[in-house]
Design a protein around this motif. Structure first.
Motif, PDB file in Angstrom:
ATOM      1  N   LYS A   5       0.829  -1.206   0.000  1.00 45.69           N
ATOM      2  CA  LYS A   5       0.000   0.000   0.000  1.00 45.69           C
ATOM      3  C   LYS A   5       0.862   1.254   0.000  1.00 45.69           C
ATOM      4  CE  LYS A   5      -4.390  -1.622   1.861  1.00 45.69           C
ATOM      5  NZ  LYS A   5      -5.454  -1.377   2.851  1.00 45.69           N
ATOM      6  N   LEU A  12       0.633   7.292  -6.488  1.00 43.24           N
ATOM      7  CA  LEU A  12      -0.425   8.266  -6.773  1.00 43.24           C
ATOM      8  C   LEU A  12       0.150   9.631  -7.108  1.00 43.24           C
ATOM      9  CD1 LEU A  12      -3.018   7.370  -4.007  1.00 43.24           C
ATOM     10  CD2 LEU A  12      -2.787   6.477  -6.331  1.00 43.24           C
ATOM     11  N   LYS A 233     -12.968  12.863 -11.853  1.00 41.28           N
ATOM     12  CA  LYS A 233     -13.598  11.719 -11.182  1.00 41.28           C
ATOM     13  C   LYS A 233     -12.860  10.422 -11.499  1.00 41.28           C
ATOM     14  CE  LYS A 233     -18.086   9.425 -10.601  1.00 41.28           C
ATOM     15  NZ  LYS A 233     -19.518   9.426 -11.029  1.00 41.28           N
ATOM     16  N   THR A 236      -9.781  10.280  -9.384  1.00 43.34           N
ATOM     17  CA  THR A 236     -10.140   9.925  -8.010  1.00 43.34           C
ATOM     18  C   THR A 236     -10.413   8.433  -7.899  1.00 43.34           C
ATOM     19  OG1 THR A 236     -11.105  12.120  -7.643  1.00 43.34           O
ATOM     20  CG2 THR A 236     -11.764  10.361  -6.138  1.00 43.34           C
ATOM     21  N   ARG A 237     -11.143   7.890  -8.858  1.00 44.51           N
ATOM     22  CA  ARG A 237     -11.444   6.456  -8.861  1.00 44.51           C
ATOM     23  C   ARG A 237     -10.161   5.644  -8.955  1.00 44.51           C
ATOM     24  NH1 ARG A 237     -15.526   4.817 -13.359  1.00 44.51           N
ATOM     25  NH2 ARG A 237     -16.781   6.211 -12.062  1.00 44.51           N
ATOM     26  N   ALA A 239      -7.213   6.584  -7.937  1.00 45.19           N
ATOM     27  CA  ALA A 239      -6.495   6.710  -6.670  1.00 45.19           C
ATOM     28  C   ALA A 239      -7.056   5.753  -5.626  1.00 45.19           C
ATOM     29  CB  ALA A 239      -6.584   8.153  -6.172  1.00 45.19           C
ATOM     30  N   VAL A 240      -8.373   5.660  -5.544  1.00 43.51           N
ATOM     31  CA  VAL A 240      -9.003   4.754  -4.577  1.00 43.51           C
ATOM     32  C   VAL A 240      -8.655   3.308  -4.906  1.00 43.51           C
ATOM     33  CG1 VAL A 240     -11.209   3.914  -3.697  1.00 43.51           C
ATOM     34  CG2 VAL A 240     -10.862   6.363  -4.051  1.00 43.51           C
ATOM     35  N   ASP A 241      -8.768   2.950  -6.184  1.00 42.52           N
ATOM     36  CA  ASP A 241      -8.468   1.573  -6.587  1.00 42.52           C
ATOM     37  C   ASP A 241      -7.013   1.225  -6.326  1.00 42.52           C
ATOM     38  OD1 ASP A 241     -11.065   1.291  -7.380  1.00 42.52           O
ATOM     39  OD2 ASP A 241     -10.666   1.548  -9.532  1.00 42.52           O
ATOM     40  N   VAL A 243      -5.142   2.132  -3.960  1.00 42.65           N
ATOM     41  CA  VAL A 243      -4.912   1.870  -2.544  1.00 42.65           C
ATOM     42  C   VAL A 243      -5.623   0.610  -2.086  1.00 42.65           C
ATOM     43  CG1 VAL A 243      -5.224   2.778  -0.212  1.00 42.65           C
ATOM     44  CG2 VAL A 243      -4.560   4.308  -2.065  1.00 42.65           C
ATOM     45  N   THR A 244      -6.835   0.381  -2.596  1.00 41.77           N
ATOM     46  CA  THR A 244      -7.673  -0.686  -2.059  1.00 41.77           C
ATOM     47  C   THR A 244      -7.519  -2.024  -2.762  1.00 41.77           C
ATOM     48  OG1 THR A 244      -9.510  -0.005  -3.490  1.00 41.77           O
ATOM     49  CG2 THR A 244      -9.402   0.964  -1.286  1.00 41.77           C
ATOM     50  N   GLU A 245      -7.071  -2.031  -4.027  1.00 43.68           N
ATOM     51  CA  GLU A 245      -6.949  -3.296  -4.732  1.00 43.68           C
ATOM     52  C   GLU A 245      -5.769  -4.091  -4.220  1.00 43.68           C
ATOM     53  OE1 GLU A 245      -6.752  -2.642  -8.906  1.00 43.68           O
ATOM     54  OE2 GLU A 245      -8.841  -2.065  -9.085  1.00 43.68           O
TER      55      GLU A 245
END
Length: 338
Positions: A5, A12, A233, A236-237, A239-241, A243-245
């Protein structure tokens, strides 16, 4: 935080560069032009001495030729750990003493400016005019990664608008044709710099699709601010992916994702394709002899066929087929005489 992570979080800071393909080797003429510009810059360096300068002494007034964000965190960490191994190139300020203008090395300069551990910038100082400085900047950047179509388009537009030269002169510097520069500038003007920068470099998206986007925006009168929000958007999507994937997930290029999202928002939906004509049904009719099925008559769009199982009757019919078909045809013709 896991190392996976942590790696994704640092990634990012270079969103637009993620997933960018390695550029193909430039044509020989382009490489020669780049080498000449870099050689001229090196030859102009004062005694080839590396200077230690204060970051605040250096101004970056150049035309930006890349759409990537200032992805300097990883570079800053590397410089703090290992030192600045590659000097930047600056030139003396034309009117202010002890001031310098950046030629290339923006990321290294920004990395050191953001560092609490490194206070000096290692730099080569060259005597270059505006024209030579721009050529050196282009050559150094294109040697690292070829500019995408839209980066070249936006760069060409800014070069012309800032008085570097006309379209022919800009074409020579970018090693492309004047017509391609003219077309690229027209596309950049139609889309707008704000939206282009929101989308990013979009490596792999060539002139035809950017041209289609420009035409779609003009034809629909799309709100560019709304399109910018669509692009943001997607970042942003991403960036989230990131970190979380899971750690094995391969990131894509968010600038390409942003382009596709914007294009989908304004491009007309493809016309529905005509449904294929229904295939004509095949009609079959069993034929019997003495109450037992002995053949099958099959009717299709192509004609009529008779299928018989193998055996003596099939062999006889094969031998007498010509006589039988002539007799049947004569009976068909005689129907009108009865």
């Amino acid at each position: 935080m896991t190392s996976s992570k942590k790696s994704r979080l640092s990634m990012l800071d270079s969103l637009a560069a993620a997933g960018a393909p390695v550029a193909a080797p430039a044509p020989a003429a382009s490489m020669m032009s780049s080498n000449r510009a870099l050689r001229s810059a090196r030859d102009a360096v004062d005694s080839h001495r590396v200077w230690d300068l204060e970051p605040h002494q250096i101004e970056d007034t150049r035309i930006h030729d890349r759409l990537d964000p200032a992805d300097v965190i990883d570079l800053r960490d590397a410089i703090e750990a290992n030192g600045q191994t590659v000097p930047i190139l600056v030139r003396r300020h034309p009117t202010e003493a002890d001031r310098y203008l950046l030629v290339y090395g923006r990321r290294r300069l920004e990395a050191i400016r953001s560092s609490d551990k490194v206070s000096k910038v290692r730099a080569l100082v060259a005597s270059l005019d505006d024209d030579a400085a721009v050529r050196a900047q282009i050559s150094e950047n294109m040697a690292r990664r070829d500019l995408s179509f839209i980066e070249k388009a936006l760069f060409a537009q800014e070069l012309v608008e800032n008085g570097f030269g006309n379209q022919s002169q800009v074409a020579e510097v970018l090693t492309v044709t004047k017509s391609s520069v003219s077309m690229a500038i027209a596309i950049a003007e139609a889309i707008g710099p704000g939206l282009i920068r929101a989308i990013g470099p979009a490596q792999g998206i060539g002139r035809p699709r950017w041209d289609a986007l420009a035409k779609a925006i003009e034809e629909t009168g799309a709100d560019r601010d709304a399109l910018i929000r669509i692009a943001e958007k997607e970042y942003t999507r991403f960036a989230v992916d990131a970190v979380t994937e899971g750690s094995d997930a391969a990131p894509g290029d968010p600038s390409v994702m942003a382009f596709e999202a914007v294009f989908s928002a304004v491009a007309p939906a493809p016309a529905p394709t005509a449904k294929p004509a229904k295939k004509a049904r095949t009609l079959t009719q069993p034929l019997t002899v003495d109450g037992r099925r002995s053949a099958t008559l099959r009717r299709t769009a192509k004609g009529l066929s008779l299928e018989l199982p193998g055996g003596g009757f099939a062999d006889w019919l094969e031998a007498e087929a010509q006589n039988v078909i002539e007799e049947l045809h004569a009976r068909w013709q005689s129907r009108g005489e009865e």
